[in-house]
Enzyme design. Structure first.
Site, PDB file in Angstrom:
ATOM      1  N   GLU A   5       1.025  -1.261  -0.229  1.00 17.94           N
ATOM      2  CA  GLU A   5      -0.019   0.085  -0.168  1.00 17.94           C
ATOM      3  C   GLU A   5       0.843   1.066  -0.094  1.00 17.94           C
ATOM      4  O   GLU A   5       1.689   1.322   0.978  1.00 17.94           O
ATOM      5  CB  GLU A   5      -0.560   0.075   1.300  1.00 17.94           C
ATOM      6  N   CYS A   6       0.677   2.220  -0.750  1.00 20.22           N
ATOM      7  CA  CYS A   6       1.376   3.545  -1.101  1.00 20.22           C
ATOM      8  C   CYS A   6       2.805   3.288  -0.963  1.00 20.22           C
ATOM      9  O   CYS A   6       3.449   3.110  -1.934  1.00 20.22           O
ATOM     10  CB  CYS A   6       0.796   4.190   0.067  1.00 20.22           C
ATOM     11  N   GLY A   7       3.441   3.762   0.193  1.00 21.41           N
ATOM     12  CA  GLY A   7       4.909   3.266   0.357  1.00 21.41           C
ATOM     13  C   GLY A   7       5.462   1.971   0.019  1.00 21.41           C
ATOM     14  O   GLY A   7       6.456   1.678  -0.596  1.00 21.41           O
TER      15      GLY A   7
ATOM     16  N   THR B 126      -0.960  -0.835  -4.616  1.00 22.71           N
ATOM     17  CA  THR B 126      -1.989   0.201  -5.064  1.00 22.71           C
ATOM     18  C   THR B 126      -1.350   1.381  -4.174  1.00 22.71           C
ATOM     19  O   THR B 126      -0.962   1.285  -2.897  1.00 22.71           O
ATOM     20  CB  THR B 126      -3.178   0.143  -4.882  1.00 22.71           C
TER      21      THR B 126
END
Length: 437
Positions: free
Chosen positions: A328-330, A429
């Site tokens: 997720e993200c990072g 994502t």
């Protein structure tokens, strides 16, 4: 044990409500009260400070991302284990998105839903009696949101306090605190908000300093008296994110920290075991785990160390050959081929997905998101709708040719196209999942 609750609100971010909240939580805990912090909206940093101040886990209460039954369940769980709940507003008290009644994501939604009073923190620097006009606006804007008291912040003098305080009290609003300007009380910030609690070398000393300020400047007994019973309606965990496996290898260090407390708590309650490992310490996911989860955080601040972590890179690549890996993200950034740091230097990452990201070419991406999954993955089954949000400055500079994870829209349902990527057992994502939709 059933708690009473109080919301700390303000006209905007930067008014000082986080410092007041942390200091108040610590001061109450030092008095022997069992107190817990809560945060409205999708903030994954402040709950860490709440936990450090009280010794008890923080919780997010998000009226947009969480179905009412889940919201009630989380509020009831927090209230059952505390005497007081201090709920810190995100942004301004009424700030949310246009949505169905009670589901805007604002702290005001929670004030209406649970009948909780609001302690309004006003930054009165650069004004005096005008602060009464602002307070009156808050007091009358929504009759279902009750402003129970006011704290004056960043005062310049006793005269300043008298001018502003007398004007507000003439409206019938009690002023229960007056804080003089003190830049040493500020908490350091970076591009995604406050510097994380665990990164402060003298965290407890700073929190105690905030508590000393609160005890010196606020009428704590009067604030306790403002709180009212927190009695949520019927709730359940049916909209909580299910654990993605029985044993979850969870990346956890200064580069990977953004996992919501309620998500981890539900996974454990469902019998899952979280097995932490540190990529920055060159640790790989435990091969006995069923799934590897790379949460968000600040990999863009540590790309050189991650690129040099040969054991982490090789071990995670091997793990992903046979078992699910989700970022997720990072974590999504690290799953890609490379990260370009703030100085324009490119660092090789896992390469389990084909995209590349840049922190040198920054652009803020912020907002609630609704995602529909095109295939089963650690977030849920095919066709599942997941609610969450995005908040990042890094940009995708090469998209690669991975299959999208699904379709995504903003908080109001406006389509934003496909999102994320999947390749074999690997998915990722920029979207942070909060709950099932």
């Amino acid at each position: 044990m059933t708690a009473r609750g109080l919301i700390i609100g303000a006209p905007r971010s930067g008014s000082g409500k986080t410092s007041v909240t942390i200091g108040l939580l610590r001061a109450l805990a030092r008095r022997g009260l069992r107190v817990r912090g809560a945060k409205s909206g999708p903030d994954y940093i402040d709950p860490g400070f709440h936990k450090a101040a009280t010794g008890l886990p923080g919780v997010n209460l998000d009226s947009w991302a969480m179905a009412p039954s889940l919201l009630n369940a989380l509020a009831a769980d927090a209230a059952s284990d505390a005497e007081l709940i201090i709920l810190e507003s995100a942004m301004g008290l009424f700030d949310g998105i246009p949505a169905d009644k009670g589901r805007s994501g604002s702290a005001a939604d929670l004030a209406r839903l649970y009948g909780l009073p609001v302690l309004l923190v006003l930054d009165v620097s650069g004004q005096s009696q005008t602060s009464a006009a602002i307070a009156k606006g808050f007091a009358t804007y929504d009759p279902d949101v009750r402003i129970a008291g006011v704290v004056l912040n960043r005062l310049g003098s006793d005269r300043h306090r008298k001018l502003a305080g007398d004007a507000i009290e003439a409206l019938g609003l009690p002023v229960v605190g007056a804080i003089l300007r003190d830049p040493t009380l500020s908490i350091p910030e970076r591009h995604l908000g406050l510097v994380q609690a665990e990164e402060h070398a003298d965290l407890i000393a700073h929190i105690d300093k905030l508590a000393d300020m609160v005890e010196r400047s606020l009428d704590i007994e009067a604030i306790i008296d403002l709180a009212t019973p927190l009695a949520p309606g019927a709730g359940d965990q049916s909209f909580a994110l299910p654990p993605p496996g029985q044993r979850i290898a969870l990346a956890q260090d200064a580069a990977f920290t953004f996992l919501y407390p309620h998500v981890a708590a539900h996974w454990r309650a469902m019998g899952a075991e979280l097995v932490p490992f540190s990529p920055l310490a060159d640790q790989a996911p435990d091969t006995t785990c069923d799934v590897c989860w790379l949460p968000g955080g600040y990999p863009e601040l540590h790309p050189g160390r991650l690129a040099a972590a040969a054991n982490f890179l090789a071990g995670t690549r091997r793990f992903g050959e046979t078992k699910p890996v989700h970022g997720e993200c990072g974590g999504f950034m690290v799953l890609g081929r490379s990260i370009e740091d703030a100085d324009g230097v490119t660092h090789e990452m896992l390469g389990l997905l084909g995209h590349a990201t840049s922190f040198a070419r920054r652009k803020m991406n912020l907002g609630y998101r609704q995602a529909r999954l095109a295939a089963p993955c650690p977030l849920g089954a095919e066709g599942s709708v997941i609610r969450g949000h995005e908040f990042h400055y890094a940009q995708t500079i090469e998209r690669g040719d991975d299959t999208p994870l699904g379709e995504i829209s903003d908080g109001q349902g406006n389509p934003l196209g496909s999102f994320g990527g999947r390749r074999g057992h690997v998915t990722g994502t920029f979207f942070h999942a909060i709950a099932k939709g």
